[in-house]
Design an enzyme around this catalytic site. Structure first.
Site, PDB file in Angstrom:
ATOM      1  N   HIS A  82       0.432  -0.963  -0.133  1.00 54.85           N
ATOM      2  CA  HIS A  82      -0.251   0.000  -0.232  1.00 54.85           C
ATOM      3  C   HIS A  82       1.418   1.346  -0.229  1.00 54.85           C
ATOM      4  O   HIS A  82       2.088   1.486   1.050  1.00 54.85           O
ATOM      5  CB  HIS A  82      -0.759   0.310   1.050  1.00 54.85           C
ATOM      6  CG  HIS A  82      -2.066   0.827   0.860  1.00 54.85           C
ATOM      7  ND1 HIS A  82      -3.510   0.285   0.385  1.00 54.85           N
ATOM      8  CD2 HIS A  82      -2.361   2.421   1.082  1.00 54.85           C
ATOM      9  CE1 HIS A  82      -4.456   1.478   0.137  1.00 54.85           C
ATOM     10  NE2 HIS A  82      -3.824   2.321   1.358  1.00 54.85           N
ATOM     11  N   ASP A 161     -13.797   3.328   6.787  1.00 56.99           N
ATOM     12  CA  ASP A 161     -12.463   3.359   5.245  1.00 56.99           C
ATOM     13  C   ASP A 161     -13.010   4.803   4.871  1.00 56.99           C
ATOM     14  O   ASP A 161     -12.843   5.362   4.366  1.00 56.99           O
ATOM     15  CB  ASP A 161     -11.338   3.235   5.847  1.00 56.99           C
ATOM     16  CG  ASP A 161     -10.465   3.414   4.576  1.00 56.99           C
ATOM     17  OD1 ASP A 161      -9.942   4.762   5.550  1.00 56.99           O
ATOM     18  OD2 ASP A 161     -10.567   3.247   3.605  1.00 56.99           O
ATOM     19  N   ARG A 168     -12.482  13.183   4.459  1.00 59.79           N
ATOM     20  CA  ARG A 168     -11.486  13.576   4.420  1.00 59.79           C
ATOM     21  C   ARG A 168     -10.824  14.526   3.514  1.00 59.79           C
ATOM     22  O   ARG A 168     -10.551  15.099   3.486  1.00 59.79           O
ATOM     23  CB  ARG A 168     -10.298  12.790   5.037  1.00 59.79           C
ATOM     24  CG  ARG A 168     -10.851  12.074   6.811  1.00 59.79           C
ATOM     25  CD  ARG A 168      -9.918  10.549   6.985  1.00 59.79           C
ATOM     26  NE  ARG A 168      -8.351  10.842   6.759  1.00 59.79           N
ATOM     27  CZ  ARG A 168      -7.181  10.287   5.431  1.00 59.79           C
ATOM     28  NH1 ARG A 168      -7.753   8.409   5.838  1.00 59.79           N
ATOM     29  NH2 ARG A 168      -6.331  10.694   5.946  1.00 59.79           N
ATOM     30  N   SER A 183      -6.720   4.498   8.241  1.00 59.87           N
ATOM     31  CA  SER A 183      -6.984   4.156   6.640  1.00 59.87           C
ATOM     32  C   SER A 183      -6.680   2.655   6.178  1.00 59.87           C
ATOM     33  O   SER A 183      -6.718   2.284   5.526  1.00 59.87           O
ATOM     34  CB  SER A 183      -7.017   5.249   6.204  1.00 59.87           C
ATOM     35  OG  SER A 183      -7.817   5.894   4.746  1.00 59.87           O
ATOM     36  N   LYS A 187      -7.750  -1.542   6.590  1.00 60.25           N
ATOM     37  CA  LYS A 187      -7.836  -2.054   5.011  1.00 60.25           C
ATOM     38  C   LYS A 187      -6.936  -3.260   5.107  1.00 60.25           C
ATOM     39  O   LYS A 187      -8.053  -4.211   4.626  1.00 60.25           O
ATOM     40  CB  LYS A 187      -7.726  -1.396   4.167  1.00 60.25           C
ATOM     41  CG  LYS A 187      -9.156  -0.121   3.789  1.00 60.25           C
ATOM     42  CD  LYS A 187      -8.744   0.344   2.660  1.00 60.25           C
ATOM     43  CE  LYS A 187      -7.601   2.000   3.005  1.00 60.25           C
ATOM     44  NZ  LYS A 187      -7.565   2.785   2.310  1.00 60.25           N
TER      45      LYS A 187
HETATM   46  N1  URA Z   1      -4.118   6.083   1.442  1.00 57.67           N
HETATM   47  C1  URA Z   1      -5.167   5.033   2.052  1.00 57.67           C
HETATM   48  O1  URA Z   1      -5.546   4.329   1.477  1.00 57.67           O
HETATM   49  N2  URA Z   1      -5.394   6.160   3.508  1.00 57.67           N
HETATM   50  C2  URA Z   1      -5.184   7.303   3.428  1.00 57.67           C
HETATM   51  O2  URA Z   1      -5.367   8.073   3.906  1.00 57.67           O
HETATM   52  C3  URA Z   1      -4.023   7.978   2.507  1.00 57.67           C
HETATM   53  C4  URA Z   1      -2.938   7.308   1.486  1.00 57.67           C
END
Ligand code: URA
Length: 435
Positions: A82, A161, A168, A183, A187
């Site tokens: 990620h 999220d 956000r 966040s 996930k």
């Molecule tokens: N990527 C994400 O999944 N969440 C964030 O808050 C920032 C980048």
């Protein structure tokens, strides 16, 4: 419990209890708390921050807000990656096929653009017919059969999220360490990854502008992963200039395809993909050293196996294979305009966020939630910090479908680049790993 007391408690700089955080996430996810009250709490968190315990509680509550995926019937070890978000960051498009081509199945759920940073799903949707909307059954079947899946973040996993991410984006509360950490990690935990490679961007085009902030975010995320019994490593990667050259959806897909086919990819981008893919293989136990994992990755690309995996994924998800084989058939902008160096000298700095916003204003990203993406538009910027140019050399090319937007982007690119008369040291690709 009531939301006004919780907002006031955080507004005054006091820590929230586990029960309060669980209650907020539960009530917001089921629609009992309004967006305006959730926004107030997000802003209070943004300004006041959160303790480690609060971040752990928030992450767990968000991960528990929906289903938990287990893919161990498909693979013994599930590895995932990620990115914290950057400009020109098309890494997943290249890294997933590389890893899958080395025999490690990868199924990733990706998101859309956030602020000035692009999103993998928006990029992939440049390919006609391609869809990331897969049922869980399709996700599993494709992962088992071809070893690679790129899907949209399912509403069933960490739905808290999904809602908070969108809120956000439009309430100026994105670049907060606790909110980004919760966040991303909620996930990853919900999606059942055993090993997670975190690409934490730092610099003018990242949410974290300083190495200190990026390291703090990386340390928190690695700890969250370890506390949940997962293996995690974070790479602190440079985002003081766009990654590779292309910024904008179809342009980035084209660059990713060129990288997979070894058509002279931008060196910084290929190096970055090699590093992330090698770390994923290492976590998955594919070889006992990182160097050996790098060799496996190089060979998967050089033998064309990674490109075949990308092709197979596009085909399985309904995409037009002819556009992969002939990337010139991807959406093309009507106008193409070079930006010339206004003076001779060395590139001293690039305001990468401004470059990202220039792409968004051209139509490559969204200014409001309902905006439609123009997949053809964007920029190709070969200029890197430390490079020397003569006045009139091309530093960037803008691809646009609207003259007014083109002029605006032209001005934005010129304003984003600072120059020096004396040589400037090129930037490293990354600043090491955590731990
Ligand atoms: N990527 C994400 O999944 N969440 C964030 O808050 C920032 C980048």
């Amino acid at each position: 419990m009531n939301i006004i007391d919780i907002i006031a408690q955080k507004r005054d700089g006091n820590a929230l209890s586990t029960e309060q955080i669980n209650w907020f996430i539960e009530q917001y996810t089921n629609g009992s708390i309004t967006d305006y009250q959730a926004s107030a709490l997000l802003m209070a968190i943004y300004i006041r921050g959160m303790s480690r315990n609060e971040i752990i509680d928030l992450t767990q509550a968000m991960a528990d807000s929906g289903d938990q995926l287990s893919l161990h019937d498909v693979a013994d070890y599930i590895v995932d990656k990620h990115s914290s978000g950057g400009v020109g960051d098309k890494t997943s498009l290249v890294v997933l096929p590389l890893v899958a081509a080395c025999g490690v199945p990868v199924g990733k759920m990706s998101g859309r653009g956030l602020g000035s940073s692009g999103g993998t799903l928006d990029k992939m949707e440049s390919i006609s017919g391609w869809s990331g909307e897969l049922s869980l059954q399709q996700f599993r079947t494709q992962l088992r059969e071809i070893g690679i899946v790129l899907a949209s973040q399912s509403a069933d996993f960490a739905p808290a999220d999904g809602k908070l991410y969108a809120l956000r984006d439009v309430t100026a509360t994105v670049s907060s360490i606790p909110l980004i950490a919760a966040s991303i990690m909620s996930k990853k935990l919900a999606a059942g990854a055993d090993g997670i490679v975190l690409d934490v961007k730092v610099g003018s085009g990242a949410f974290m502008k300083t190495l200190e902030e990026a390291r703090e975010l990386a340390e928190i995320m690695v700890t969250l992963g370890k506390d949940a019994g997962r293996e995690a490593i974070a790479i602190l990667s440079d985002m003081n200039q766009p990654l590779g050259h292309a910024v904008g959806n179809a342009l980035e897909v084209r660059e990713a395809i060129a990288t997979l086919r070894d058509h002279e990819p931008p060196a910084d981008f290929w190096e970055h993909c090699l590093l992330i893919a090698a770390h994923m293989l290492y976590l998955a136990g594919k070889a006992d050293t990182l160097d050996k994992c790098r060799d496996l990755v190089r060979s998967a690309r050089d033998k064309g196996k990674a490109f075949s995996k990308f092709r197979a994924m596009v085909e399985a998800q309904g995409g037009d294979i002819a556009q992969v084989d002939h990337p010139e058939r991807l959406p093309q902008a009507v106008m193409e305009e070079p930006v010339y160096a206004p003076r001779s000298g060395y590139v001293a700095a690039i305001d990468t966020e401004a470059i990202g916003w220039a792409g968004v204003h051209l139509g490559a990203g969204r200014l409001t939630k309902s905006d439609r993406i123009d997949h053809a538009v964007g920029l190709v910027m070969p200029a890197k910090i430390g490079m020397q140019f003569a006045e009139g050399d091309v530093i960037c090319t803008i691809f646009a479908n609207d003259t007014e937007k083109l002029d605006k982007a032209h001005g934005a690119v010129l304003g984003a680049v600072s120059w020096s008369d004396t040589p400037v040291t090129a930037l490293p690709n990354n600043y090491g790993t955590v731990p």
